[in-house]
Design a protein around this motif. Structure first.
Motif, short mmCIF file in Angstrom:
data_model
loop_
_atom_site.label_atom_id
_atom_site.label_comp_id
_atom_site.label_asym_id
_atom_site.label_seq_id
_atom_site.Cartn_x
_atom_site.Cartn_y
_atom_site.Cartn_z
N ARG A 39 0.84 -1.19 0.00
CA ARG A 39 0.00 0.00 0.00
C ARG A 39 0.88 1.25 0.00
O ARG A 39 2.01 1.22 0.48
CB ARG A 39 -0.91 -0.01 1.23
CG ARG A 39 -1.95 -1.12 1.24
CD ARG A 39 -2.75 -1.09 2.53
NE ARG A 39 -1.91 -1.34 3.70
CZ ARG A 39 -2.30 -1.15 4.96
NH1 ARG A 39 -3.51 -0.70 5.21
NH2 ARG A 39 -1.48 -1.41 5.96
N PRO A 40 0.39 2.37 -0.53
CA PRO A 40 1.21 3.59 -0.54
C PRO A 40 1.47 4.12 0.87
O PRO A 40 0.61 4.05 1.73
CB PRO A 40 0.38 4.57 -1.37
CG PRO A 40 -1.01 4.03 -1.37
CD PRO A 40 -0.90 2.55 -1.24
N TRP A 41 2.67 4.67 1.02
CA TRP A 41 3.09 5.25 2.30
C TRP A 41 2.95 6.76 2.19
O TRP A 41 3.68 7.42 1.46
CB TRP A 41 4.53 4.85 2.58
CG TRP A 41 5.09 5.35 3.88
CD1 TRP A 41 5.73 6.53 4.10
CD2 TRP A 41 5.08 4.67 5.13
NE1 TRP A 41 6.11 6.64 5.42
CE2 TRP A 41 5.73 5.51 6.07
CE3 TRP A 41 4.58 3.43 5.55
CZ2 TRP A 41 5.90 5.15 7.41
CZ3 TRP A 41 4.75 3.08 6.88
CH2 TRP A 41 5.40 3.92 7.79
N ILE A 42 1.99 7.34 2.90
CA ILE A 42 1.71 8.77 2.81
C ILE A 42 1.55 9.32 4.22
O ILE A 42 0.82 8.75 5.04
CB ILE A 42 0.42 9.05 2.01
CG1 ILE A 42 0.48 8.40 0.63
CG2 ILE A 42 0.17 10.54 1.88
CD1 ILE A 42 -0.83 8.47 -0.13
N ALA A 43 2.23 10.44 4.51
CA ALA A 43 2.11 11.12 5.81
C ALA A 43 2.35 10.14 6.96
O ALA A 43 1.55 10.02 7.89
CB ALA A 43 0.75 11.79 5.94
N GLU A 44 3.47 9.40 6.84
CA GLU A 44 3.96 8.52 7.91
C GLU A 44 3.05 7.35 8.22
O GLU A 44 3.05 6.82 9.33
CB GLU A 44 4.21 9.33 9.21
CG GLU A 44 5.18 10.49 9.04
CD GLU A 44 6.53 10.05 8.47
OE1 GLU A 44 7.02 8.99 8.90
OE2 GLU A 44 7.06 10.75 7.60
N ALA A 45 2.28 6.92 7.24
CA ALA A 45 1.42 5.74 7.45
C ALA A 45 1.08 5.10 6.12
O ALA A 45 1.06 5.77 5.08
CB ALA A 45 0.14 6.13 8.19
N GLU A 46 0.85 3.79 6.14
CA GLU A 46 0.34 3.11 4.95
C GLU A 46 -1.14 3.45 4.81
O GLU A 46 -1.89 3.44 5.79
CB GLU A 46 0.54 1.59 5.05
CG GLU A 46 1.96 1.18 4.74
CD GLU A 46 2.05 -0.31 4.40
OE1 GLU A 46 2.97 -0.67 3.67
OE2 GLU A 46 1.21 -1.08 4.90
#
Length: 310
Positions: free
Chosen positions: A159-166
């Protein structure tokens, strides 16, 4: 928005996700079910000139808006993908997990989830330029691909990693652009905006201006001048088969459109759409489900007319 994966990842992450996948899927489903309570539809797509609208039932609408109700699915359908070059071939993600395929426009269905985890599929897309390739986003896991029209599946991307979370993938679109590896990019809408990965599945990245592959290698992300609003979930994201650089996105703030592969976006209308679809032969012809109505636009989303009640 920074979507590059960090260099250090938790050990055993996929093992942990495998154990928690069902929990993650269950965490998604109650909210979705509560939101959809009393509504019959959750997804739609063009099958040739007809519109297929699915949810707790399956309906086909001809261009005039006349409906044919098809046999009910064995469980509500959460996501739908119709093949742009093979009229009648449909893929449907079932509520609670599993994938079905139809070769007759939704009249009959057969299982097409061999090898997929038994977890909720949150989004589907058919690969642009590769008629037998299908992508499925799995809750709590990542992106899977079938290269034989749903017979066998394999894991291809976290899953994409965005703003320090998957982030969960809420919607998928496959786009045939010259800047991808082999020309193909897979775009994903999340609760934090849009990201994409080339079909080499090397790394998720922001949609950037200029040479996207150079930016991917260098790890740079020049900010677009007109991005989508930050922090809004992308409820639906669709690409135009006949105009690859044309994208449409449904956000709480309305319908947004891009004519350059998602670098710059323009707010086309305040329509609150739950799902979108683009006519494979006409990039200006869009359909949307909004509340209990099926709407369509012939001018790229600037104006809308009700096609049918749902």
């Amino acid at each position: 928005m920074n979507v590059n994966h960090p260099t250090t990842r938790p050990l055993g992450r996929r093992c942990v996700l495998g154990m928690l996948g069902a929990v993650a899927a269950a965490g998604l489903m109650p909210a979705r079910r509560a939101q959809a309570k009393g509504a019959a539809t959750s997804a739609l797509d063009f099958d040739g000139e007809a519109l297929v609208v699915v949810g707790t039932r399956v309906q086909r609408f001809d261009p005039s808006g006349d409906a044919t109700r098809l046999p009910a699915p064995r469980t509500p359908i959460r996501a739908l993908a119709c093949h742009p070059d093979r009229p009648g071939q449909l893929f449907a993600a079932l509520d609670g997990g599993g994938l079905d395929r139809s070769e007759d426009g939704g009249r009959t269905w057969s299982a097409a989830s061999g090898g997929l985890p038994q977890a909720q599929i949150t989004a589907l897309a058919i690969a642009a330029g590769a008629p037998d390739s299908v992508y499925a986003a799995i809750a709590g896991d990542g992106l899977w691909r079938s290269e034989d029209a749903g017979t066998r599946w394999s894991f291809v991307m976290d899953r994409p990693w965005i703003a320090e979370a998957e982030r969960e993938i809420l919607t998928l679109a496959s786009v045939n652009l010259a800047s991808g590896m082999g020309g193909i990019w897979i775009y994903a809408g999340t609760d934090q905006g849009v990201t994409r990965v080339p079909d080499c599945f090397c790394r998720w990245q922001d949609v950037v201006a200029g040479d996207a592959m150079d930016a991917l290698v260098a790890g740079t992300s020049p900010a677009p001048e007109a991005p989508l609003p930050e922090g809004e979930p992308v409820k639906s994201l669709v690409s135009a088969n006949s105009a690859p650089e044309r994208l449409y996105a449904a956000l709480p703030s309305g319908l947004w459109a891009s004519t350059d592969g998602g670098v710059a976006w323009e707010n086309r209308s305040s329509l609150h759409a739950q799902a979108l679809a683009v006519d494979p032969a006409d990039p200006d012809h869009i359909a949307a489900t909004s509340a209990t109505k099926l709407k369509h636009s012939r001018d790229g989303g600037a104006t809308w007319a009700t096609l049918a009640a749902l």
